[in-house]
Motif scaffolding. Structure first.
Motif, PDB file in Angstrom:
ATOM      1  N   VAL A 161     -11.786   5.475 -15.017  1.00  0.00           N
ATOM      2  CA  VAL A 161     -10.777   3.880 -16.375  1.00  0.00           C
ATOM      3  C   VAL A 161     -12.789   3.455 -16.318  1.00  0.00           C
ATOM      4  O   VAL A 161     -13.337   4.044 -15.684  1.00  0.00           O
ATOM      5  N   ASP A 162     -12.895   2.713 -17.416  1.00  0.00           N
ATOM      6  CA  ASP A 162     -14.224   3.185 -17.698  1.00  0.00           C
ATOM      7  C   ASP A 162     -14.239   0.794 -17.887  1.00  0.00           C
ATOM      8  O   ASP A 162     -15.188   0.596 -18.840  1.00  0.00           O
ATOM      9  N   ASN A 163     -14.274   0.695 -16.349  1.00  0.00           N
ATOM     10  CA  ASN A 163     -15.204  -0.816 -16.465  1.00  0.00           C
ATOM     11  C   ASN A 163     -14.485  -0.329 -14.380  1.00  0.00           C
ATOM     12  O   ASN A 163     -13.330  -0.060 -13.651  1.00  0.00           O
ATOM     13  N   GLU A 164     -15.885  -1.178 -13.822  1.00  0.00           N
ATOM     14  CA  GLU A 164     -15.984  -1.513 -12.343  1.00  0.00           C
ATOM     15  C   GLU A 164     -14.645  -2.402 -11.884  1.00  0.00           C
ATOM     16  O   GLU A 164     -14.025  -1.183 -11.134  1.00  0.00           O
ATOM     17  N   GLU A 165     -14.734  -3.462 -12.992  1.00  0.00           N
ATOM     18  CA  GLU A 165     -13.975  -4.012 -12.071  1.00  0.00           C
ATOM     19  C   GLU A 165     -11.909  -3.671 -12.192  1.00  0.00           C
ATOM     20  O   GLU A 165     -10.903  -3.984 -11.587  1.00  0.00           O
ATOM     21  N   ASP A 166     -12.063  -2.816 -13.426  1.00  0.00           N
ATOM     22  CA  ASP A 166     -10.475  -2.594 -13.925  1.00  0.00           C
ATOM     23  C   ASP A 166     -10.838  -1.369 -12.473  1.00  0.00           C
ATOM     24  O   ASP A 166      -9.300  -0.789 -12.175  1.00  0.00           O
ATOM     25  N   ALA A 167     -11.299  -0.640 -12.464  1.00  0.00           N
ATOM     26  CA  ALA A 167     -11.189   0.788 -11.942  1.00  0.00           C
ATOM     27  C   ALA A 167     -10.380   0.357  -9.992  1.00  0.00           C
ATOM     28  O   ALA A 167     -10.085   0.940  -9.435  1.00  0.00           O
ATOM     29  N   TYR A 168     -11.776  -0.966  -9.223  1.00  0.00           N
ATOM     30  CA  TYR A 168     -10.778  -0.918  -7.978  1.00  0.00           C
ATOM     31  C   TYR A 168      -9.635  -1.995  -8.222  1.00  0.00           C
ATOM     32  O   TYR A 168      -8.655  -1.676  -7.144  1.00  0.00           O
ATOM     33  N   MET A 169      -9.045  -2.369  -9.932  1.00  0.00           N
ATOM     34  CA  MET A 169      -8.113  -2.661  -8.989  1.00  0.00           C
ATOM     35  C   MET A 169      -6.806  -1.981  -9.262  1.00  0.00           C
ATOM     36  O   MET A 169      -5.973  -2.020  -8.743  1.00  0.00           O
ATOM     37  N   LEU A 170      -7.198  -0.703 -10.131  1.00  0.00           N
ATOM     38  CA  LEU A 170      -5.803   0.366  -9.609  1.00  0.00           C
ATOM     39  C   LEU A 170      -6.105   1.159  -8.522  1.00  0.00           C
ATOM     40  O   LEU A 170      -4.736   1.581  -7.827  1.00  0.00           O
ATOM     41  N   LEU A 171      -7.281   1.382  -7.843  1.00  0.00           N
ATOM     42  CA  LEU A 171      -7.362   2.122  -6.688  1.00  0.00           C
ATOM     43  C   LEU A 171      -6.650   0.871  -5.564  1.00  0.00           C
ATOM     44  O   LEU A 171      -5.774   1.734  -4.480  1.00  0.00           O
ATOM     45  N   ARG A 172      -6.867  -0.221  -5.992  1.00  0.00           N
ATOM     46  CA  ARG A 172      -6.394  -1.347  -4.518  1.00  0.00           C
ATOM     47  C   ARG A 172      -4.890  -1.376  -4.709  1.00  0.00           C
ATOM     48  O   ARG A 172      -3.766  -0.823  -4.228  1.00  0.00           O
ATOM     49  N   TYR A 173      -4.441  -0.542  -6.515  1.00  0.00           N
ATOM     50  CA  TYR A 173      -2.622  -0.727  -6.666  1.00  0.00           C
ATOM     51  C   TYR A 173      -1.957   0.135  -5.324  1.00  0.00           C
ATOM     52  O   TYR A 173      -1.377   0.710  -5.300  1.00  0.00           O
ATOM     53  N   ARG A 174      -2.677   1.824  -5.935  1.00  0.00           N
ATOM     54  CA  ARG A 174      -2.253   2.731  -5.992  1.00  0.00           C
ATOM     55  C   ARG A 174      -3.162   2.835  -4.238  1.00  0.00           C
ATOM     56  O   ARG A 174      -1.661   3.311  -3.406  1.00  0.00           O
ATOM     57  N   GLN A 175      -3.389   2.445  -3.553  1.00  0.00           N
ATOM     58  CA  GLN A 175      -3.774   2.408  -1.837  1.00  0.00           C
ATOM     59  C   GLN A 175      -3.190   1.805  -1.698  1.00  0.00           C
ATOM     60  O   GLN A 175      -2.626   2.422  -0.645  1.00  0.00           O
ATOM     61  N   CYS A 176      -2.689   0.812  -2.723  1.00  0.00           N
ATOM     62  CA  CYS A 176      -1.108   0.035  -0.938  1.00  0.00           C
ATOM     63  C   CYS A 176       0.263   0.372  -1.669  1.00  0.00           C
ATOM     64  O   CYS A 176       0.990   0.129  -1.473  1.00  0.00           O
ATOM     65  N   HIS A 177       0.373   1.608  -2.625  1.00  0.00           N
ATOM     66  CA  HIS A 177       1.583   2.081  -2.718  1.00  0.00           C
ATOM     67  C   HIS A 177       2.616   2.551  -1.793  1.00  0.00           C
ATOM     68  O   HIS A 177       3.511   1.905  -1.780  1.00  0.00           O
ATOM     69  N   ASP A 178       1.692   2.793  -0.879  1.00  0.00           N
ATOM     70  CA  ASP A 178       2.805   2.960   1.220  1.00  0.00           C
ATOM     71  C   ASP A 178       2.883   1.921   1.608  1.00  0.00           C
ATOM     72  O   ASP A 178       4.618   1.842   1.889  1.00  0.00           O
ATOM     73  N   PHE A 179       3.216   0.640   0.592  1.00  0.00           N
ATOM     74  CA  PHE A 179       3.354  -0.618   1.247  1.00  0.00           C
ATOM     75  C   PHE A 179       3.972  -0.872   0.270  1.00  0.00           C
ATOM     76  O   PHE A 179       5.590  -1.713   1.100  1.00  0.00           O
ATOM     77  N   TYR A 180       4.410  -0.380  -0.396  1.00  0.00           N
ATOM     78  CA  TYR A 180       5.742  -0.743  -1.011  1.00  0.00           C
ATOM     79  C   TYR A 180       6.743  -0.360  -1.173  1.00  0.00           C
ATOM     80  O   TYR A 180       7.809  -0.232  -1.221  1.00  0.00           O
ATOM     81  N   HIS A 181       6.362   0.976  -0.548  1.00  0.00           N
ATOM     82  CA  HIS A 181       7.966   1.905  -0.422  1.00  0.00           C
ATOM     83  C   HIS A 181       7.873   0.890   1.055  1.00  0.00           C
ATOM     84  O   HIS A 181       9.596   0.805   1.299  1.00  0.00           O
ATOM     85  N   THR A 182       7.011   0.474   2.256  1.00  0.00           N
ATOM     86  CA  THR A 182       7.920   0.111   3.167  1.00  0.00           C
ATOM     87  C   THR A 182       8.669  -1.377   3.071  1.00  0.00           C
ATOM     88  O   THR A 182       9.675  -1.864   3.825  1.00  0.00           O
ATOM     89  N   ILE A 183       7.863  -2.453   2.632  1.00  0.00           N
ATOM     90  CA  ILE A 183       9.008  -4.102   1.601  1.00  0.00           C
ATOM     91  C   ILE A 183      10.303  -3.869   0.826  1.00  0.00           C
ATOM     92  O   ILE A 183      10.609  -4.820   1.030  1.00  0.00           O
ATOM     93  N   LEU A 184       9.825  -2.533   0.119  1.00  0.00           N
ATOM     94  CA  LEU A 184      11.231  -2.606  -0.171  1.00  0.00           C
ATOM     95  C   LEU A 184      12.320  -0.907   0.344  1.00  0.00           C
ATOM     96  O   LEU A 184      13.346  -0.849  -0.559  1.00  0.00           O
ATOM     97  N   ASP A 185      11.318  -0.332   1.510  1.00  0.00           N
ATOM     98  CA  ASP A 185      12.823   0.107   2.473  1.00  0.00           C
ATOM     99  C   ASP A 185      13.250   1.200   1.689  1.00  0.00           C
ATOM    100  O   ASP A 185      14.472   1.957   1.715  1.00  0.00           O
ATOM    101  N   LEU A 186      11.884   1.777   1.123  1.00  0.00           N
ATOM    102  CA  LEU A 186      12.583   3.601   0.040  1.00  0.00           C
ATOM    103  C   LEU A 186      11.625   4.017   0.588  1.00  0.00           C
ATOM    104  O   LEU A 186      10.358   4.469   1.260  1.00  0.00           O
ATOM    105  N   ASP A 187      12.285   5.238   1.061  1.00  0.00           N
ATOM    106  CA  ASP A 187      11.311   6.404   1.171  1.00  0.00           C
ATOM    107  C   ASP A 187      10.959   7.640  -0.564  1.00  0.00           C
ATOM    108  O   ASP A 187      10.478   7.001  -0.955  1.00  0.00           O
ATOM    109  N   ILE A 188      10.514   8.997  -0.042  1.00  0.00           N
ATOM    110  CA  ILE A 188       9.444   9.619  -1.428  1.00  0.00           C
ATOM    111  C   ILE A 188      10.527  10.975  -2.161  1.00  0.00           C
ATOM    112  O   ILE A 188      10.000  10.917  -2.385  1.00  0.00           O
ATOM    113  N   SER A 189      12.072  10.658  -1.726  1.00  0.00           N
ATOM    114  CA  SER A 189      12.514  10.946  -2.913  1.00  0.00           C
ATOM    115  C   SER A 189      12.065  10.789  -4.061  1.00  0.00           C
ATOM    116  O   SER A 189      11.480   9.542  -4.402  1.00  0.00           O
ATOM    117  N   VAL A 190      12.439  11.548  -5.270  1.00  0.00           N
ATOM    118  CA  VAL A 190      12.330  11.702  -6.624  1.00  0.00           C
ATOM    119  C   VAL A 190      13.244  10.560  -7.137  1.00  0.00           C
ATOM    120  O   VAL A 190      12.341   9.976  -8.094  1.00  0.00           O
TER     121      VAL A 190
END
Length: 288
Positions: A161-190
């Protein structure tokens, strides 16, 4: 995941002997331009020096190659998050407007952009989540991670990602992915991961979610595919559209709160059919 590793993996999995020579030539040219410190920038490259610690400056052609290879490898093994991460990196440039607007228009979002938190736990902090009251968000998150055998520390860094702030937003979104699983009560099947991707796409507008939701169902067995299109997809589209922006949630501050209260505040509701479909049934797609 390195570009060389991606090329090798794609070649082993999808290339025929006739196509391999051509693919190797294109890959070699792309890698030479990508790795050589003396390589001259083409018209698509806007910088030659990294903009942040993990940044890998790349041309539009190189990003296209990375995206295509990651998509192919991810289709063959959707449980490997490194391919989805590379696909997200390579396709997200120019698509951060919605996320940025969500964050700067929300006090918590602005605070996240200022603080730049990253998801991290010491061993003591991690095990302390297990001691939180049952029904708390942190306890549900801990159980979800333990049940699926995954770790918060395995999310790949952002590279293309060719912008520092954009890169942080994508990293934050990525690192919080497991929280989304929790809040939606979904596991990791396909099928559950695909539902998460649809939800994320409706939330963020990032292309990786749309790409996954279009091509991911192609590898599902018939009964999983029917379940996805009849139940998971409509729910994920509607819930993702109506929920509070997930990128502007300070998840670290939610751990001691009731998971039901957090869901209510987030304006999310659980998939009604989840109670009639066990997690084990969804794992049929992973096993095949």
């Amino acid at each position: 995941m390195s570009l060389a590793g991606l090329v090798s993996g794609v070649a082993r999995r999808v290339a025929t002997p006739a196509a391999l020579a051509g693919a190797a030539f294109v890959a070699a040219k792309a890698m030479a331009a990508f790795t050589s410190p003396d390589a001259k920038a083409d018209s698509a490259r806007s910088m030659t020096k990294p903009l942040y610690e993990t940044h890998k400056p790349s041309t539009t052609l190189q990003k296209t190659f990375i995206a295509a290879g990651s998509a192919l490898m991810g289709f063959g093994d959707p449980t490997d998050g490194s391919y989805i991460a590379a696909l997200g990196d390579a396709t997200s440039n120019g698509f951060f407007g919605k996320m940025r607007e969500q964050m700067i228009s929300d006090p918590t979002g602005r605070r996240i952009l200022k603080d730049r938190p990253q998801i991290s736990f010491t061993p003591e902090q991690w095990e302390a989540l297990a001691s939180l009251p049952e029904g708390s968000f942190g306890h549900a998150y801990y159980n979800q991670m333990k049940r699926n055998g995954i770790s918060w520390s395995t999310r790949p860094p952002v590279r293309f990602v060719d912008n520092e702030e954009d890169a942080y937003m994508l990293l934050r979104y990525r690192q919080c992915h497991d929280f989304y699983h929790t809040i939606l009560d979904l596991d990791i099947s396909v099928v559950e991961e695909l539902a998460i991707k649809v939800f994320e796409w409706r939330q963020t507008g990032l292309p990786v979610g749309l790409i996954a939701s279009v091509f991911g169902p192609l590898r599902l067995p018939p009964h999983e595919k029917a379940r996805f299109f009849s139940h998971y997809l409509p729910w994920a589209m509607q819930c993702g559209s109506q929920a509070k922006p997930i990128i502007s949630v300070y998840w670290e501050e939610m751990l001691e709160r009731s998971v039901d209260e957090v869901r209510k505040e987030m304006r999310v509701w659980l998939l009604p059919e989840r109670n009639s479909v066990t997690h084990a049934e969804n794992y049929t797609a992973v096993a095949q």
